[in-house]
Design a protein around this motif. Structure first.
Motif, PDB file in Angstrom:
ATOM      1  N   ALA A  71       0.823  -1.213   0.000  1.00  0.00           N
ATOM      2  CA  ALA A  71       0.000   0.000   0.000  1.00  0.00           C
ATOM      3  C   ALA A  71       0.857   1.262   0.000  1.00  0.00           C
ATOM      4  O   ALA A  71       0.485   2.272  -0.607  1.00  0.00           O
ATOM      5  CB  ALA A  71      -0.948  -0.016   1.198  1.00  0.00           C
ATOM      6  N   THR A  72       1.996   1.224   0.666  1.00  0.00           N
ATOM      7  CA  THR A  72       2.852   2.419   0.701  1.00  0.00           C
ATOM      8  C   THR A  72       3.230   2.829  -0.721  1.00  0.00           C
ATOM      9  O   THR A  72       3.145   4.005  -1.092  1.00  0.00           O
ATOM     10  CB  THR A  72       4.119   2.150   1.537  1.00  0.00           C
ATOM     11  N   HIS A 100      -2.663   7.556   7.229  1.00  0.00           N
ATOM     12  CA  HIS A 100      -1.442   6.789   7.528  1.00  0.00           C
ATOM     13  C   HIS A 100      -0.224   7.626   7.117  1.00  0.00           C
ATOM     14  O   HIS A 100      -0.313   8.483   6.237  1.00  0.00           O
ATOM     15  CB  HIS A 100      -1.484   5.486   6.722  1.00  0.00           C
ATOM     16  N   ASN A 151      -6.258   2.927  10.659  1.00  0.00           N
ATOM     17  CA  ASN A 151      -5.500   1.780  11.171  1.00  0.00           C
ATOM     18  C   ASN A 151      -5.417   1.731  12.688  1.00  0.00           C
ATOM     19  O   ASN A 151      -5.291   0.665  13.277  1.00  0.00           O
ATOM     20  CB  ASN A 151      -4.095   1.760  10.565  1.00  0.00           C
ATOM     21  N   ASP A 176      -7.319   5.334   0.578  1.00  0.00           N
ATOM     22  CA  ASP A 176      -6.444   4.298   1.139  1.00  0.00           C
ATOM     23  C   ASP A 176      -7.355   3.302   1.868  1.00  0.00           C
ATOM     24  O   ASP A 176      -7.827   3.573   2.964  1.00  0.00           O
ATOM     25  CB  ASP A 176      -5.437   4.959   2.100  1.00  0.00           C
ATOM     26  N   GLN A 179      -6.897  -0.952   5.369  1.00  0.00           N
ATOM     27  CA  GLN A 179      -7.429  -1.652   6.540  1.00  0.00           C
ATOM     28  C   GLN A 179      -8.847  -2.183   6.316  1.00  0.00           C
ATOM     29  O   GLN A 179      -9.370  -2.899   7.155  1.00  0.00           O
ATOM     30  CB  GLN A 179      -7.433  -0.722   7.764  1.00  0.00           C
ATOM     31  N   SER A 199      -3.479  -3.756   0.288  1.00  0.00           N
ATOM     32  CA  SER A 199      -2.261  -4.512   0.586  1.00  0.00           C
ATOM     33  C   SER A 199      -2.605  -5.940   1.002  1.00  0.00           C
ATOM     34  O   SER A 199      -3.543  -6.150   1.783  1.00  0.00           O
ATOM     35  CB  SER A 199      -1.535  -3.788   1.731  1.00  0.00           C
ATOM     36  N   HIS A 201      -0.983  -8.157   2.876  1.00  0.00           N
ATOM     37  CA  HIS A 201      -0.684  -8.685   4.216  1.00  0.00           C
ATOM     38  C   HIS A 201      -1.688  -8.266   5.296  1.00  0.00           C
ATOM     39  O   HIS A 201      -1.607  -8.721   6.438  1.00  0.00           O
ATOM     40  CB  HIS A 201       0.763  -8.368   4.634  1.00  0.00           C
ATOM     41  N   LYS A 202      -2.620  -7.397   4.910  1.00  0.00           N
ATOM     42  CA  LYS A 202      -3.690  -7.065   5.861  1.00  0.00           C
ATOM     43  C   LYS A 202      -4.898  -7.960   5.647  1.00  0.00           C
ATOM     44  O   LYS A 202      -5.870  -7.875   6.373  1.00  0.00           O
ATOM     45  CB  LYS A 202      -4.126  -5.609   5.695  1.00  0.00           C
TER      46      LYS A 202
HETATM   47  C1  LIG Z   1      -4.119   2.550   6.557  1.00  0.00           C
HETATM   48  C2  LIG Z   1      -2.810   2.040   6.049  1.00  0.00           C
HETATM   49  N1  LIG Z   1      -2.303   2.543   4.917  1.00  0.00           N
HETATM   50  C3  LIG Z   1      -1.134   2.111   4.420  1.00  0.00           C
HETATM   51  C4  LIG Z   1      -0.391   1.144   5.052  1.00  0.00           C
HETATM   52  C5  LIG Z   1       0.908   0.689   4.452  1.00  0.00           C
HETATM   53  O1  LIG Z   1       0.760  -0.605   3.917  1.00  0.00           O
HETATM   54  P1  LIG Z   1       1.969  -1.495   3.450  1.00  0.00           P
HETATM   55  O2  LIG Z   1       2.505  -2.161   4.675  1.00  0.00           O
HETATM   56  O3  LIG Z   1       1.383  -2.490   2.500  1.00  0.00           O
HETATM   57  O4  LIG Z   1       2.950  -0.615   2.761  1.00  0.00           O
HETATM   58  C6  LIG Z   1      -0.879   0.588   6.229  1.00  0.00           C
HETATM   59  C7  LIG Z   1      -0.081  -0.398   6.971  1.00  0.00           C
HETATM   60  O5  LIG Z   1      -0.057  -0.421   8.178  1.00  0.00           O
HETATM   61  C8  LIG Z   1      -2.127   1.043   6.740  1.00  0.00           C
HETATM   62  O6  LIG Z   1      -2.641   0.548   7.869  1.00  0.00           O
END
Ligand SMILES: Cc1ncc(COP(=O)(O)O)c(C=O)c1O
Length: 380
Positions: A71-72, A100, A151, A176, A179, A199, A201-202
């Protein structure tokens, strides 16, 4: 092993997801861009199957999904890519104060390179102030970026209304949904979203793989790529595709789509039980809107503690997250909770308990006991 109640940080990969991934780390190791042989075709087919499944989770078209490293990266691509696309025509970005860090820091970067950024506040329950949002738009606003679910608190913003306001002002809407994706229904068309980040992994997939949804009918579909190279992902994101992780992401998305209702029912009951147990005897406060939030998380402040020592005591038994961003030297209270107007004491003494598909009733019961016992030890 401590009981894992930090599913908003990351989730245990579902064994079905791992099983899907493994062949692509052993026998099916082709490069999805190799167009001349079986190994490449097999890898490409796996990627396209995953793309369909992920699109299905969001009611998007498979062609609208771009795989990234998480996601980043999706957030960076969306914000920088669109602001670059529109440079010369507009230079203003609107974001929310509780985004975030990936959004906040990308916005800061854009600001340092000459763009203007407006930060819209939230109310004491963590929900964006729509009146202030509306007044933040300017004639040169290019885009608004507001998350779906927070988050730290799980608070859910009124994304549909935000999208409408944004469209009314002729700007693009980035959401975004890291979550929320895989946990609550998301229909990008109904919600009116131009760009969306998520993302794996969530949602019980592997780390290091994410996606950016780019609405093909939106002006955002011409955003400028931030990674140059071989022109993968229709030129939006060059770099050899991480086929094992993508195959796994697709599987994770499909499982989440099919099992969302079951997960929701079970996990929300466990979350409510834990929350009642922890707040039942008083002197504990739930942070964020008590209803309009994700069903798997509770953010609770226990005043009158030394939060670092309390967390250390807890961490022997349970894995939770604190409301403080702890660097080695200073312990800063959470900027999300501060943005909601919580005082330092309450923000510092906040703890996030986030449950997931693999959290059991017994774990919740034991974790509740551990927290209550530790609390009474600390308070006496
Ligand atoms: C709301 C939110 N945006 C973005 C991210 C970043 O995700 P990633 O770990 O896939 O880069 C997170 C991760 O904690 C998140 O909770």
């Amino acid at each position: 092993m401590p009981i894992y109640l930090d599913n908003n940080a990351t989730t245990l990969p579902d064994p079905r997801v791992v099983e899907k991934m493994l062949p692509f780390l052993t026998t099916h190791y082709g490069n999805a861009a190799s167009a001349t042989h079986f190994y490449g075709w097999e890898a490409r087919d796996a990627v396209e199957e995953a793309r369909e499944k992920l699109a299905g989770l969001l009611n998007a078209d498979a062609k609208e999904m771009v795989f990234t490293s998480g996601a980043t990266e999706s957030i960076n691509l969306a914000l920088k890519g669109v602001m670059e696309q529109f440079s010369g025509k507009g230079s203003h970005l609107v974001i929310c104060s509780t985004e975030h860090k990936a959004v906040l820091d990308t916005a800061k970067h854009l600001e340092s390179s000459g763009k203007a950024v407006s930060i819209v506040p939230v109310n004491e329950q963590g929900i964006i102030d729509l009146v202030k949002l509306e007044s933040a738009f300017r004639p040169d606003t290019v885009m608004a970026a507001v998350m779906l679910a927070n988050n730290e608190t799980g608070v859910i913003h009124p994304v549909n209304e935000i999208a409408n306001i944004t469209r009314k002002h002729g700007a693009l809407f980035f959401c975004d949904a890291t979550q929320a994706a895989g946990k609550i229904p998301i229909d990008v068309n109904i919600l009116g979203i131009d760009l969306l980040a998520c993302s794996a992994h969530k949602m019980y997939g592997p780390k290091g793989i994410g996606a950016l949804y780019i609405n093909k009918k939106s002006a955002a579909s011409k955003l400028i790529a931030q990674m140059d190279g071989g022109g993968h992902e229709r030129g939006f994101r060059s770099g050899t595709l991480n086929v094992p992780a993508i195959a796994a992401f697709g599987e994770a998305a499909e499982i989440s789509r099919k099992e969302m209702d079951v997960d929701r029912q079970r996990i929300s009951q466990l979350r409510d039980a834990l929350e009642q147990k922890l707040t039942g005897s008083g002197n504990a406060y739930i942070n964020g809107h008590p209803k309009i939030r994700m069903y798997n998380v509770t953010n609770i402040s226990f005043p009158g503690l030394e939060p670092q020592r309390f967390m250390m005591a807890l961490s022997k038994h349970i894995a939770v997250s604190s409301g403080s961003a702890c660097t080695s030297v200073v312990q800063e209270p959470s900027y999300v909770l501060k943005a909601m107007g919580l005082n330092d004491e309450r923000a510092r003494n906040a703890f996030r308990f986030s449950l997931g598909r693999f959290t059991t009733e017994e774990e919740v019961y034991t974790a509740g006991d551990v927290v209550l016992q530790t609390l009474s030890r600390f308070r006496s």
